[in-house]
Design a protein around this motif. Structure first.
Motif, short mmCIF file in Angstrom:
data_model
loop_
_atom_site.label_atom_id
_atom_site.label_comp_id
_atom_site.label_asym_id
_atom_site.label_seq_id
_atom_site.Cartn_x
_atom_site.Cartn_y
_atom_site.Cartn_z
N UNK A 152 -4.38 1.43 -5.76
CA UNK A 152 -2.97 1.12 -5.38
C UNK A 152 -2.42 2.39 -4.62
N UNK A 153 -1.55 2.23 -3.78
CA UNK A 153 -0.68 3.40 -3.09
C UNK A 153 0.88 2.99 -3.38
N UNK A 154 1.48 3.80 -3.82
CA UNK A 154 2.87 3.41 -4.23
C UNK A 154 3.90 4.52 -3.58
N UNK A 155 4.97 4.26 -3.13
CA UNK A 155 6.22 5.01 -2.79
C UNK A 155 7.64 4.55 -3.42
N UNK A 156 8.30 5.58 -3.58
CA UNK A 156 9.51 5.10 -4.14
C UNK A 156 10.73 5.88 -3.88
N UNK B 29 7.66 0.60 -2.96
CA UNK B 29 6.87 -0.29 -2.17
C UNK B 29 5.29 0.10 -2.55
N UNK B 30 4.54 -0.70 -2.88
CA UNK B 30 3.41 -0.64 -3.42
C UNK B 30 2.34 -1.33 -2.95
N UNK B 31 1.22 -0.82 -2.18
CA UNK B 31 0.29 -1.56 -1.63
C UNK B 31 -0.99 -1.59 -2.70
N UNK B 32 -1.62 -2.93 -2.74
CA UNK B 32 -2.60 -3.15 -3.62
C UNK B 32 -3.93 -3.49 -2.72
N UNK B 33 -5.04 -2.94 -3.25
CA UNK B 33 -6.40 -3.50 -2.77
C UNK B 33 -7.04 -4.01 -3.94
N UNK B 34 -7.11 -5.45 -3.68
CA UNK B 34 -7.92 -6.20 -4.96
C UNK B 34 -9.32 -5.96 -4.90
N UNK B 35 -10.10 -6.23 -6.02
CA UNK B 35 -11.24 -6.26 -5.82
C UNK B 35 -12.00 -7.16 -5.17
N UNK B 36 -11.48 -8.21 -5.01
CA UNK B 36 -12.12 -9.41 -4.08
C UNK B 36 -11.78 -9.05 -2.47
N UNK B 37 -11.35 -7.76 -2.20
CA UNK B 37 -11.04 -7.43 -0.74
C UNK B 37 -9.65 -7.76 -0.39
N UNK B 38 -9.01 -8.62 -1.05
CA UNK B 38 -7.56 -8.97 -0.31
C UNK B 38 -6.64 -7.63 -0.46
N UNK B 39 -5.74 -7.64 0.52
CA UNK B 39 -4.87 -6.93 0.57
C UNK B 39 -3.32 -7.29 0.17
N UNK C 213 -0.93 2.95 -12.72
CA UNK C 213 -1.56 3.55 -11.65
C UNK C 213 -0.54 3.70 -10.37
N UNK C 214 0.25 2.72 -10.47
CA UNK C 214 1.28 2.73 -9.37
C UNK C 214 2.43 3.93 -9.49
N UNK C 215 2.65 4.21 -10.81
CA UNK C 215 3.44 5.12 -11.09
C UNK C 215 2.88 6.68 -10.55
N UNK C 216 1.62 6.72 -11.20
CA UNK C 216 0.81 7.98 -10.82
C UNK C 216 0.57 7.90 -9.12
#
Lengths: 330, 330, 330, 330
Positions: free
Chosen positions: B187-191, B209-219, B312-315
């Protein structure tokens, strides 16, 4: 007018020019004479040529509409403004910042009016959204979100020269971000090949996600995908302290069909149907600007800044890090 | 049943329990006896107590519903399962991964059925979206997007103990991401604090705003904001190779008013009206599970994994970098 | 409370009563003891009986909810008010004007509060529409239009005693016409058997069209059909000099699915899902009225006037002519 | 082409003709030379004349587009077909059945292709609805409903010669009834002056309601109003045994604005924006038909039958009774 390029989009622009009173297309230029001839028929133009420079230099031509391949835009824009003609050109000026800046300088020196084809700004939805924002109805802007899914993936050949998903496709949403919210301070972008391995062959991606930090503090996200099994999927949201605008044309034909406990409607197919009005209105705005002596917009400065933004996204993806816009220099 | 906590949400759950056939609320526990008494009246319960442990240990009680402050969840869940009672509890188990894991272990050891209050999974919209995805109607998932805007910002006092925007609020969308798409790899997060400086006072943010990279490749992207001037704004989109689902309840009351060339409708106010059905259905599902001997869901494992994702987002936000889920350990 | 009748609708009402604080269902009456027992379980009632009169006369009962077959309403309402009980009854009081008037007189003499089950008035959509109209937002009313299509046609046996399409089905829209616009001066109705010949066997129709002339000059139309292959189709429009309201719940589940250039959503199935809130709210309103000592509404007068209107429609269809409401007397 | 009449609608048609490849407007005729000149500029026409007959007889003219006042249609259509020209004419041919029949006979004798301006048939919504119906997706048709509210009431002067609300305005919906469902057996119509007493001065009405009995058994209703404070309100519904189509363009601009717990969007203003595509497509269809040698549609027979239907409505209202179409003869 001279129209350079009589392919599919060229014919759309020719048709729109033909419907504007007192606009006369003098010449249509295309290396494919059959295409040029179709364009002449639509516009009842005087003649066709294969050489765009011949069309530019025609003494009867006051304004030039450029719908040629991207790699020729810079040279033709320069030639036209140097010849004292007003210019409307498909975006981008060029895929390279230095070349774009040079053309922008030439335009500035000649003082000729130049408008670029960021047509979404003329879509009545985006225009109304901008009017709401300018009227202060949203208050301070907090969030921007743009989703774009093209319906039909381009060919690998096209992709090899298109500059990649950020410069070729996300650029429309990046321009909207600047149009609706303002300038961007830094970006973080990711991209993947999820839908079609041919994108990897072309060193490109089919799916991208870009986070934008605007100078005014707002957070934004641009979602971009190169194919869509359900139609042209374009949705833009701007949210502020006091209100929110959503631009989306979810239904194409004004008919709903109901059966078996469900209703259904159709989606737009692609940009020609979704942005039919925008293509018409951008050309009307260009003609009105050069007739009235107003500066047309979006102009060369917008082209330069939006390119810088797209290049920042491309670099962020490539280098896997946040990129500040200030880093993107020539 | 025993109900622990008879505040606003407690009374919602009591009302929903009262409408399920053959469910009898034996005891309502709340340190505020007036609140407990209102709860007893709604459920026609036998008695009220101030001590939740007294309610847990009541011999007539087979299942315990925990609607107390977050900081008490872990202890009360443990006490209840140790006493051999089934448990439904508001999320989270705890805001700390180690404590959560310990409670999950205790639950596992006792074998008692435990369900957590991620109520959106029971909203008919999300349930239908999940069914489409499981049926394969979307094909390979490519994009996930969740927007949540709460209407009314919480008090600074509440914020000080709520764990921050990712653990307290984004967690609902993170749970949906796992429910609809699958596990997340990084994940990559901003606040930011854009709307209200009181969030800064509480060391929290109002916009993320949080970007998620899923294990199956989805964004994926999760947009989160703590206030909304236009109503409770909840929209979730999942797009795949073959189709797309959008979950949004844009209109609350089925009436549209037209005047002066415009139409208008109303938005939902907040979670009690938007998710009224979900609150009812999650309790019915819990009762059905313990009656039928099925394992209730979402269970302790979901609580643990969703907490890991929120941490993970918080970190990521705190350390301004991409965080892999594998990094988030006890 | 006593509940008379524990069939499908009876159980809906029992469930709604069970969720209202401090309401206690003392007794459930139904000749089918199994149904009565299910009702008792839902409401945690004290006892079941087969004789409704025994339930009415129970000393612990303050109010009676009547959900029995139509032909028994008049007798049971009379018995209940004569016994000093408040009454909520499914509509109609009776299918005959003289009998209805007699029951209304008895109610008036006893002074007992009586509410009839025209539940649409409690749907949040219709309530909001009425509020707009009462606030003057529509100006002078010019047009009323109500479409109702039931999903599943009733059985021939039911139809033989239901009073026909106008008294059994159109009556809901006729009540709305009075609720939203006002009293009707004259009507013209047509009816056909288009969908199912069994309606002809029952001397009834499956499709009807009624034109209403309101006393205030507005023109109205009521379209009624006994079956619908696409779901429960209920739409009401009121248009005035200054504005218009449309009441329609076109989508049931808040999820939209897109594929192959189209989107789809689901329709409501039938009255239990479309009017779930209305059934709950009408019962809450009844309890609130008898608790607060307000007169419940819609009351016996509404039942009488709406019946007169439905009878005018029936006569207009039968006699193939315009019928003035003033003609419809006992 | 020759275009007769260069008022507002004339200029719309001229603009649409100008955008069709290889169509050349030779001459624009209008007694108002300034209007004719504007028309010539739009179409880059060769010349302007004040006498329509001079334009018709121009040897360079193959087809004539008639956009003159209603009272001149019959004479100009006759003159054009007698001169061997194809004709597109605004509806109606005439307001009188005998005169219309005579012109239809003349057209038939000359064999010239003639298309009438019932433009709604070319709206993509109505075209899609018709395609569904023809494909059998609705099964046997049971109900038809058309609502039309014009935004801006016409002037009293216009009304005095327009033929009244049924012939001038309801006629569009009556044509759709025939287009979508089929021929009508009998009608019953009412009309009132509710909104504006000037309609009474012109011996006309501002609000009408018409019930249609189709030959195939379906029941229909047409609601017509001459003003609308909320925009151009056009909605058409066709329901059958298996499915239903609804044609309505409820939102004009693809942008929604949310604030204060409500959302809003805009309505179409009037026929030029709502039916912009239909006006363009009807002209393209006419040009395609005469180029390909197909018979254009809707043709003279449709004009005659739709007029007969409108006259039946007018007579029904005037004589306050059901009128069979078979009664309406010359």
């Amino acid at each position: 007018m001279a129209v350079l390029g009589a392919g599919r989009m060229g014919q759309t622009h020719i048709r729109n020019l033909a419907a504007i009173a007192d606009v006369h297309v003098v010449v249509v230029a295309d290396p494919d004479l059959a295409a040029a001839t179709r364009g002449r028929q639509i516009a009842r133009a005087d003649r066709v040529v294969t050489d765009p420079h011949e069309a530019i230099l025609d003494r009867g031509v006051e304004a030039v509409v450029i719908v040629t391949p991207t790699s020729t835009h810079a040279e033709l824009i320069e030639a036209a403004v140097e010849a004292g003609k007003a210019v409307w050109s498909e975006k981008p000026i060029a895929l390279d910042l230095a070349e774009t800046a040079r053309v922008v300088d030439v335009i500035g020196r000649t003082g000729q009016p130049v408008q670029l084809g960021f047509m979404r700004r003329f879509d009545p939805g985006y225009a109304a959204a901008r009017a709401r924002i300018e009227a202060g109805d949203l208050g301070r802007i907090e969030q921007f979100r743009a989703l774009s899914r093209d319906t039909f993936p381009p060919s690998v050949d096209f992709l090899r020269h298109a500059g990649g998903i950020f410069l070729d496709m996300a650029v429309h949403d990046l321009d909207l971000a600047r149009f609706l919210v303002g300038e961007v301070r830094e970006v973080r972008a990711w991209a993947s090949v999820l839908a079609d391995p041919r994108f990897a062959e072309a060193n490109d991606f089919d799916t991208a996600m870009t986070v934008l930090h605007f100078e005014n503090g707002a957070l934004g996200v641009v979602e971009t995908a190169r194919h869509s099994a359900w139609g042209y999927d374009i949705r833009t949201e701007v949210a502020g302290a006091d209100g929110k605008v959503v631009v989306e044309a979810a239904q194409k034909t004004p008919v709903t069909f109901s059966r078996r406990f469900a209703f259904e409607g159709d989606h737009f197919q692609s940009f020609p149907d979704r942005f039919e009005a925008a293509f018409r209105l951008e050309m009307e705005a260009f003609i009105a600007a050069i007739r009235d002596g107003h500066e047309p917009t979006p102009g060369p400065g917008d082209a330069l800044e939006t390119l810088r933004l797209a290049l920042a996204c491309k670099r962020s993806q490539a280098e896997d890090r946040v990129v500040r816009l200030a880093e993107v220099t020539m």
